[in-house]
Write an enzyme that holds these catalytic residues in place. Structure first.
Site, PDB file in Angstrom:
ATOM      1  N   ARG A  55      -2.389   3.333   1.418  1.00 41.56           N
ATOM      2  CA  ARG A  55      -3.695   3.447   2.013  1.00 41.56           C
ATOM      3  C   ARG A  55      -4.725   2.985   2.033  1.00 41.56           C
ATOM      4  O   ARG A  55      -4.421   2.102   3.403  1.00 41.56           O
ATOM      5  CB  ARG A  55      -3.908   4.890   1.749  1.00 41.56           C
ATOM      6  CG  ARG A  55      -4.517   5.990   2.354  1.00 41.56           C
ATOM      7  CD  ARG A  55      -3.897   7.585   1.477  1.00 41.56           C
ATOM      8  NE  ARG A  55      -3.420   7.452   0.436  1.00 41.56           N
ATOM      9  CZ  ARG A  55      -2.311   7.798   0.324  1.00 41.56           C
ATOM     10  NH1 ARG A  55      -1.865   8.676   1.434  1.00 41.56           N
ATOM     11  NH2 ARG A  55      -1.472   7.143  -0.585  1.00 41.56           N
ATOM     12  N   THR A  56      -5.076   2.095   1.069  1.00 37.56           N
ATOM     13  CA  THR A  56      -5.395   0.723   0.802  1.00 37.56           C
ATOM     14  C   THR A  56      -5.672  -0.551   1.057  1.00 37.56           C
ATOM     15  O   THR A  56      -6.040  -0.709   2.180  1.00 37.56           O
ATOM     16  CB  THR A  56      -6.042   0.870  -0.422  1.00 37.56           C
ATOM     17  OG1 THR A  56      -6.831   1.914  -1.085  1.00 37.56           O
ATOM     18  CG2 THR A  56      -7.547   0.051  -1.270  1.00 37.56           C
ATOM     19  N   LYS A  85       5.252 -15.650 -12.557  1.00 37.92           N
ATOM     20  CA  LYS A  85       6.266 -17.333 -13.565  1.00 37.92           C
ATOM     21  C   LYS A  85       5.093 -17.365 -14.995  1.00 37.92           C
ATOM     22  O   LYS A  85       4.562 -18.831 -15.145  1.00 37.92           O
ATOM     23  CB  LYS A  85       6.216 -18.102 -12.306  1.00 37.92           C
ATOM     24  CG  LYS A  85       7.045 -18.127 -11.445  1.00 37.92           C
ATOM     25  CD  LYS A  85       6.549 -19.323 -10.382  1.00 37.92           C
ATOM     26  CE  LYS A  85       8.099 -19.192  -9.305  1.00 37.92           C
ATOM     27  NZ  LYS A  85       7.495 -20.726  -8.359  1.00 37.92           N
ATOM     28  N   ARG A 106      -6.384  -5.789  -5.843  1.00 35.15           N
ATOM     29  CA  ARG A 106      -5.791  -4.819  -6.581  1.00 35.15           C
ATOM     30  C   ARG A 106      -5.150  -5.653  -7.478  1.00 35.15           C
ATOM     31  O   ARG A 106      -4.013  -6.358  -7.366  1.00 35.15           O
ATOM     32  CB  ARG A 106      -5.149  -3.930  -5.650  1.00 35.15           C
ATOM     33  CG  ARG A 106      -4.526  -2.670  -7.046  1.00 35.15           C
ATOM     34  CD  ARG A 106      -4.405  -1.159  -5.540  1.00 35.15           C
ATOM     35  NE  ARG A 106      -4.939  -0.685  -5.627  1.00 35.15           N
ATOM     36  CZ  ARG A 106      -4.583   0.438  -4.629  1.00 35.15           C
ATOM     37  NH1 ARG A 106      -3.924   1.069  -5.320  1.00 35.15           N
ATOM     38  NH2 ARG A 106      -5.768   1.164  -4.643  1.00 35.15           N
ATOM     39  N   HIS A 134     -13.482   1.483  -7.909  1.00 30.80           N
ATOM     40  CA  HIS A 134     -12.834   0.614  -6.539  1.00 30.80           C
ATOM     41  C   HIS A 134     -13.653   0.872  -5.293  1.00 30.80           C
ATOM     42  O   HIS A 134     -13.363   2.307  -4.714  1.00 30.80           O
ATOM     43  CB  HIS A 134     -11.139   1.729  -6.316  1.00 30.80           C
ATOM     44  CG  HIS A 134     -10.917   2.079  -5.655  1.00 30.80           C
ATOM     45  ND1 HIS A 134     -10.399   0.962  -4.332  1.00 30.80           N
ATOM     46  CD2 HIS A 134      -9.619   2.804  -5.196  1.00 30.80           C
ATOM     47  CE1 HIS A 134      -9.472   0.820  -3.286  1.00 30.80           C
ATOM     48  NE2 HIS A 134      -9.471   2.175  -4.172  1.00 30.80           N
TER      49      HIS A 134
HETATM   50  C1  NCD Z   1      -6.626   5.540  -5.559  1.00 32.25           C
HETATM   51  C2  NCD Z   1      -6.328   4.512  -6.358  1.00 32.25           C
HETATM   52  O1  NCD Z   1      -5.487   3.715  -6.162  1.00 32.25           O
HETATM   53  O2  NCD Z   1      -7.397   4.140  -7.492  1.00 32.25           O
HETATM   54  N1  NCD Z   1      -5.598   5.490  -4.492  1.00 32.25           N
HETATM   55  C3  NCD Z   1      -6.443   5.153  -3.229  1.00 32.25           C
HETATM   56  O3  NCD Z   1      -6.730   3.466  -3.320  1.00 32.25           O
HETATM   57  N2  NCD Z   1      -6.591   5.642  -2.180  1.00 32.25           N
HETATM   58  C4  NCD Z   1      -6.291   7.023  -6.071  1.00 32.25           C
HETATM   59  C5  NCD Z   1      -4.936   7.354  -7.877  1.00 32.25           C
HETATM   60  O4  NCD Z   1      -4.488   6.070  -7.436  1.00 32.25           O
HETATM   61  O5  NCD Z   1      -4.894   7.826  -8.111  1.00 32.25           O
END
Ligand code: NCD
Length: 305
Positions: A55-56, A85, A106, A134
């Site tokens: 999703r993100t 590397k 991320r 997040h």
């Molecule tokens: C979350 C995350 O990556 O922190 N997912 C997301 O971004 N929708 C929650 C999770 O991974 O449980």
């Protein structure tokens, strides 16, 4: 507020959020009428994802495309970028910042986004930093509460599950005190309690909150925010196995919730929300994921302006 980097929920105030949510409404309306604003035309977004995501990453990328911009991406940066590397995040963003106008990152380290922001020549958006924060997920979570309930002030919210490692809850806990009359229940097994650093501001700001392991706390809540037990953050399979099925929201529990409760989840779910409640009007998690697109369009517009 001029915004450069989006690293921690702590950076934001209510005025910013109000503006962001208005813009998200505008984005949603424009998308549905087939005329999204092309405010990122000619701009490039880089996504650097060192941890899995559906999703993100895809909603950020779709948001950028919808705004008329383009995207460069390394989806498994841990293996396929020069990190394999031995390159540091600092060096990577120095370079990628020369190719793109904004970097969405991320990473499995909590301080990754903050480090990136110190070295990047362009704005950095934290899309999940280890078991830290997040923030963009928290924005879309609040936007969802507002859309579903018509307001955020005065809501009773139960945050349920792995509150120790759940970075979406950490960012949310830092934003909820911006609203009035909130009541928060942190529902987790004792070994997965929310870290002190995310609740200390609640006490200071006079927010009512409670920590409990009793799942019945959800019965009184307007918002039930379920989370996954974060397997990848446990030191052993055995410890994870002990924690994994701590709370399950299924048909049986549904009967004891408020008739107008809203059930949220950042997703992915791995058993804590049973698919047999998906068709209940209170299940808002798929709508919530859709809201991610609108909020991230609004956020990108803001960061790139
Ligand atoms: C979350 C995350 O990556 O922190 N997912 C997301 O971004 N929708 C929650 C999770 O991974 O449980």
């Amino acid at each position: 507020m001029t915004l450069r980097h989006v690293i921690s929920a702590e950076q934001f105030d209510r005025r910013f959020l109000d503006g962001l949510f208005d813009d998200a409404d505008t984005m949603a309306a424009a998308l549905h009428s087939g005329t999204p604003p092309v405010s990122a035309c000619g701009r490039i977004m880089a996504t650097l994802f060192y941890e899995p995501s559906t999703r993100t990453r895809l909603s950020f990328e779709a948001a950028m495309h919808r705004l008329g911009g383009s995207v460069i991406s390394t989806e498994n940066a841990r293996e396929f970028s020069s990190a394999a590397k031995g390159e540091t995040v600092a060096d990577t963003v120095r370079i990628v910042g020369g190719y793109a106008d904004v970097i969405v990152i991320r990473h499995y380290e909590r301080d990754s986004a903050e480090i990136a922001s110190r070295f990047s020549p362009v704005p950095v958006i934290n899309a999940g930093a280890g078991a830290g924060e997040h923030p963009s997920q928290a924005f879309l979570d609040l936007y969802t509460m507002k859309k579903e309930k018509g307001r955020i002030d005065g809501l009773k919210i139960a945050l349920v599950g792995d509150l120790l490692h759940g970075r979406t809850v950490h960012s949310l806990a830092r934003l909820l005190p911006l609203y009035d009359g909130m009541e928060i229940f942190f529902v987790s097994p004792p070994e997965l309690r929310i870290p002190e650093e995310y609740v200390e501001c609640l006490g200071r700001k006079g927010v009512l909150y409670n920590e409990t392991h009793d799942f019945r706390a959800v019965e009184d809540a307007d918002i039930i925010y379920m989370t996954r037990v974060q397997k990848e953050r446990f030191s052993s399979e055995k410890k994870y196995a002990r924690a994994k099925n701590c709370y399950v929201l299924g048909r049986k529990a549904l009967g004891s919730l408020k008739h107008d409760a809203v059930i949220m989840h950042p997703l992915p779910r791995v058993g804590e929300v049973s698919p047999d409640i998906d068709s209940d009007q209170r299940a808002a998690y798929f709508r919530q994921a859709m809201n991610g697109l609108y909020v991230r369009m609004a956020l990108l517009k803001h960061v790139l302006s």
